[in-house]
Design a protein around this motif. Structure first.
Motif, PDB file in Angstrom:
ATOM      1  N   ARG A  87       0.873  -1.327   0.130  1.00  0.00           N
ATOM      2  CA  ARG A  87       0.105  -0.101  -0.066  1.00  0.00           C
ATOM      3  C   ARG A  87       0.960   1.102   0.019  1.00  0.00           C
ATOM      4  N   PHE A  88       0.131   2.486  -0.417  1.00  0.00           N
ATOM      5  CA  PHE A  88       0.928   3.576  -0.335  1.00  0.00           C
ATOM      6  C   PHE A  88      -0.337   4.740   0.031  1.00  0.00           C
ATOM      7  N   ASP A  89       0.369   5.751   0.539  1.00  0.00           N
ATOM      8  CA  ASP A  89      -0.414   7.006   0.866  1.00  0.00           C
ATOM      9  C   ASP A  89       0.121   8.222   0.117  1.00  0.00           C
ATOM     10  N   VAL A  90      -0.737   8.876  -0.582  1.00  0.00           N
ATOM     11  CA  VAL A  90      -0.303  10.082  -1.239  1.00  0.00           C
ATOM     12  C   VAL A  90      -0.830  11.353  -0.503  1.00  0.00           C
ATOM     13  N   GLU A  91      -0.092  12.405  -0.248  1.00  0.00           N
ATOM     14  CA  GLU A  91      -0.598  13.749   0.105  1.00  0.00           C
ATOM     15  C   GLU A  91      -0.742  14.723  -0.662  1.00  0.00           C
ATOM     16  N   TYR A  92      -1.700  15.622  -0.834  1.00  0.00           N
ATOM     17  CA  TYR A  92      -1.702  16.775  -1.748  1.00  0.00           C
ATOM     18  C   TYR A  92      -2.073  17.879  -1.006  1.00  0.00           C
ATOM     19  N   GLU A  93      -1.283  19.128  -1.480  1.00  0.00           N
ATOM     20  CA  GLU A  93      -1.499  20.430  -1.037  1.00  0.00           C
ATOM     21  C   GLU A  93      -1.756  21.243  -2.382  1.00  0.00           C
ATOM     22  N   MET A  94      -2.946  21.801  -2.661  1.00  0.00           N
ATOM     23  CA  MET A  94      -3.224  22.642  -3.565  1.00  0.00           C
ATOM     24  C   MET A  94      -3.524  24.086  -3.218  1.00  0.00           C
ATOM     25  N   THR A  95      -2.705  24.811  -4.047  1.00  0.00           N
ATOM     26  CA  THR A  95      -2.320  26.301  -3.750  1.00  0.00           C
ATOM     27  C   THR A  95      -2.680  27.153  -5.042  1.00  0.00           C
ATOM     28  N   GLY A  96      -3.488  28.129  -4.802  1.00  0.00           N
ATOM     29  CA  GLY A  96      -3.832  29.187  -6.069  1.00  0.00           C
ATOM     30  C   GLY A  96      -2.515  29.953  -6.529  1.00  0.00           C
ATOM     31  N   GLU A  97      -2.686  30.875  -7.307  1.00  0.00           N
ATOM     32  CA  GLU A  97      -1.529  31.561  -8.067  1.00  0.00           C
ATOM     33  C   GLU A  97      -1.217  32.448  -7.074  1.00  0.00           C
ATOM     34  N   GLY A  99      -0.789  31.987  -4.024  1.00  0.00           N
ATOM     35  CA  GLY A  99      -0.310  31.314  -2.877  1.00  0.00           C
ATOM     36  C   GLY A  99      -1.024  30.851  -1.633  1.00  0.00           C
ATOM     37  N   THR A 100      -2.400  31.118  -1.958  1.00  0.00           N
ATOM     38  CA  THR A 100      -3.165  30.688  -0.758  1.00  0.00           C
ATOM     39  C   THR A 100      -3.486  29.469  -0.915  1.00  0.00           C
ATOM     40  N   LEU A 101      -3.695  28.510   0.195  1.00  0.00           N
ATOM     41  CA  LEU A 101      -4.027  27.069   0.202  1.00  0.00           C
ATOM     42  C   LEU A 101      -5.516  26.961  -0.017  1.00  0.00           C
ATOM     43  N   ARG A 102      -5.774  26.152  -1.195  1.00  0.00           N
ATOM     44  CA  ARG A 102      -7.332  26.034  -1.559  1.00  0.00           C
ATOM     45  C   ARG A 102      -7.870  24.547  -0.836  1.00  0.00           C
ATOM     46  N   ALA A 103      -6.801  23.564  -1.013  1.00  0.00           N
ATOM     47  CA  ALA A 103      -7.341  22.326  -0.498  1.00  0.00           C
ATOM     48  C   ALA A 103      -6.193  21.267   0.031  1.00  0.00           C
ATOM     49  N   GLU A 143       5.115  18.360   8.013  1.00  0.00           N
ATOM     50  CA  GLU A 143       5.171  19.489   8.836  1.00  0.00           C
ATOM     51  C   GLU A 143       5.426  20.737   7.670  1.00  0.00           C
ATOM     52  N   ASN A 144       6.035  20.269   6.640  1.00  0.00           N
ATOM     53  CA  ASN A 144       6.195  21.130   5.413  1.00  0.00           C
ATOM     54  C   ASN A 144       5.255  21.717   4.729  1.00  0.00           C
ATOM     55  N   PHE A 145       4.086  20.653   4.749  1.00  0.00           N
ATOM     56  CA  PHE A 145       2.793  21.052   4.341  1.00  0.00           C
ATOM     57  C   PHE A 145       2.040  21.981   5.189  1.00  0.00           C
ATOM     58  N   ARG A 146       1.423  23.175   4.720  1.00  0.00           N
ATOM     59  CA  ARG A 146       0.732  23.997   5.447  1.00  0.00           C
ATOM     60  C   ARG A 146      -0.135  23.227   6.627  1.00  0.00           C
ATOM     61  N   LYS A 147      -0.743  23.984   7.443  1.00  0.00           N
ATOM     62  CA  LYS A 147      -1.433  23.403   8.477  1.00  0.00           C
ATOM     63  C   LYS A 147      -2.855  23.887   8.181  1.00  0.00           C
TER      64      LYS A 147
END
Length: 147
Positions: A87-97, A99-103, A143-147
């Motif tokens: 198994r494997f897990d992938v984390e995603y961080e989506m940001t707008g142009e 720089g704001t965190l969208r999802a 921790e490098n991904f936003r909270k």
């Protein structure tokens, strides 16, 4: 070992009458980014499927932080957060142009053969197992991904 971010320009058909991206599209964008991540590793779905390996989604989650509107471009940073050999897990961080965190999201997958039987990369594909382990061990910590 970090992955090159994936970029997706929100399409008009992905929006509602307010030109806000419908929530279901973020899951599709996560899949696009995951496919790109595997291709960056040299193990795209086409390569795995030729070897008889399938990788279904076991679970997916997405936390929505801020709306995305047409025609914004979203940057999706992926991280191979966990790998067990099966198994494997992938984390995603989506940001707008801007720089704001969208999802933020996460998906869990496994490896199976064409009959649906789980596959151990350790036993069947040791080189692939080593590659997944390298990326999982060297991927940026959560921790490098936003909270």
């Amino acid at each position: 070992m970090e992955f090159r971010p994936y970029k997706h320009k929100a399409q008009y058909y992905e929006t509602d009458t307010m030109k806000i991206v419908h929530h279901s599209n973020y899951i599709r964008w996560m899949e696009e980014a995951r496919v790109d991540m595997l291709e960056q590793m040299g193990l795209g779905y086409d390569v795995m499927e030729r070897a008889g390996v399938l990788s279904p989604v076991l679970s997916v989650e997405c936390e929505y932080k801020k709306m995305t509107r047409f025609p914004e471009t979203v940057t999706i940073q992926v991280r191979l957060a966990r790998y067990t050999g099966i198994r494997f897990d992938v984390e995603y961080e989506m940001t707008g142009e801007d720089g704001t965190l969208r999802a933020r999201g996460k998906s869990t997958h496994c490896f199976i053969d064409g009959k649906g039987i789980p596959l151990s990369f350790r036993r069947r594909f040791p080189a692939w197992d080593s590659l997944f382990r390298q990326y999982a061990e060297n991927s940026a910590p959560r921790e490098n991904f936003r909270k």
